[in-house]
Design an enzyme around this catalytic site. Sequence first.
Site, PDB file in Angstrom:
ATOM      1  CE1 TYR A   1      -3.334   2.870   1.039  1.00 17.06           C
ATOM      2  CE2 TYR A   1      -1.899   3.196   2.935  1.00 17.06           C
ATOM      3  CZ  TYR A   1      -2.937   3.626   2.129  1.00 17.06           C
ATOM      4  OH  TYR A   1      -3.576   4.802   2.418  1.00 17.06           O
TER       5      TYR A   1
ATOM      6  NE  ARG B   1       1.042   4.940  13.149  1.00 20.76           N
ATOM      7  CZ  ARG B   1       0.204   5.266  12.168  1.00 20.76           C
ATOM      8  NH1 ARG B   1      -1.106   5.208  12.363  1.00 20.76           N
ATOM      9  NH2 ARG B   1       0.676   5.654  10.995  1.00 20.76           N
TER      10      ARG B   1
HETATM   11  C1  15L Z   1      -3.646   5.225   5.924  1.00 24.07           C
HETATM   12  O1  15L Z   1      -3.064   5.586   4.918  1.00 24.07           O
HETATM   13  C2  15L Z   1      -4.823   4.325   5.858  1.00 24.07           C
HETATM   14  O2  15L Z   1      -5.615   4.549   4.726  1.00 24.07           O
HETATM   15  C3  15L Z   1      -5.672   4.377   7.092  1.00 24.07           C
HETATM   16  O3  15L Z   1      -6.489   3.229   7.089  1.00 24.07           O
HETATM   17  C4  15L Z   1      -4.856   4.449   8.384  1.00 24.07           C
HETATM   18  O4  15L Z   1      -4.214   3.260   8.602  1.00 24.07           O
HETATM   19  C5  15L Z   1      -3.869   5.600   8.307  1.00 24.07           C
HETATM   20  O5  15L Z   1      -3.096   5.533   7.143  1.00 24.07           O
HETATM   21  C6  15L Z   1      -2.921   5.640   9.516  1.00 24.07           C
HETATM   22  O6  15L Z   1      -1.711   5.654   9.336  1.00 24.07           O
HETATM   23  O7  15L Z   1      -3.428   5.673  10.636  1.00 24.07           O
END
Ligand code: 15L
Length: 272
Positions: A140, A178
């Site tokens: 991703y 976080r």
């Molecule tokens: C992202 O890019 C995701 O789309 C989201 O689901 C979260 O995981 C977010 O980052 C994050 O880092 O909290």
Amino acid sequence: MSNGDGLRRVLITGAAGSIGRVVRAGLRDHYALRLLDRAAQEPAGDGEEVITADIGDLDALVDACEGVDGVVHLAGIPAEDRFSAIAEANITGTAHVLEAARRQGVGRAVLASSNHVTGFHPISAQRIGPDAEPRPDTFYGVSKLALEGLGCLYAEKFGLEVACLRIGSFGERPHGVRSLSTWLSHRDAVQLVVRCLEAPDLGFTILYGISGNSRAWWDLSAAHALGYEPQDDAEAYAQEVLADAGADVDPGVYQGGSFTDVQTTLEHVEYD
Ligand code: 15L
């Protein structure tokens, strides 16, 4: 270019998603909106058009970009998945959006990138900015790095103005330790998108997208340069979040959090 009301027209991809729905509500009084998603959406209100289409369909995107001034590209897979699925939705899909924008002479694109482009930077490395080396933590994250590369290509070669928003943890309020560093509130997200659409001389810009969090790991200078003035700080929720977390207050080693775990990718290691 504008519609009959003199409003500028903005296309939002992924308009039915969690960020898309909030951005739709935040932008609808200021722009004529064309709302694209393959999923069902709320019916069109005043000044809105709803389109059901997939970003894998270039022809549909070319049609959707007709008469559009700016694209806010939010569609895609939002977390780790099989590489082939990620590549199709997030890389090919983004290329289609940019190519459709180019063919229709759209001036500006705001692309949803992610903090997971740099997820393998340790939290001790704060505060990194867009110039930090990419260290993606998942397929991703790699796809979002490719999205930024595509945005750069279309900016350099074809003159499209492009903002790549490295979104943190979008939500009504922070959840988990976080997110005290990574939270992006709803209203700050809307403001960031508007700033990216409106800032003069955007050129090609990469910026982190988070609220004004006291514990931020990312430098917001690039967003401030576009006029962004965050209204929220996750610190306002710190007591609640820490109480909810109980003994689980260790934010881990890396900025990407659980995305950096081996298991996050191994669950999806199949290619098709
Ligand atoms: C992202 O890019 C995701 O789309 C989201 O689901 C979260 O995981 C977010 O980052 C994050 O880092 O909290």
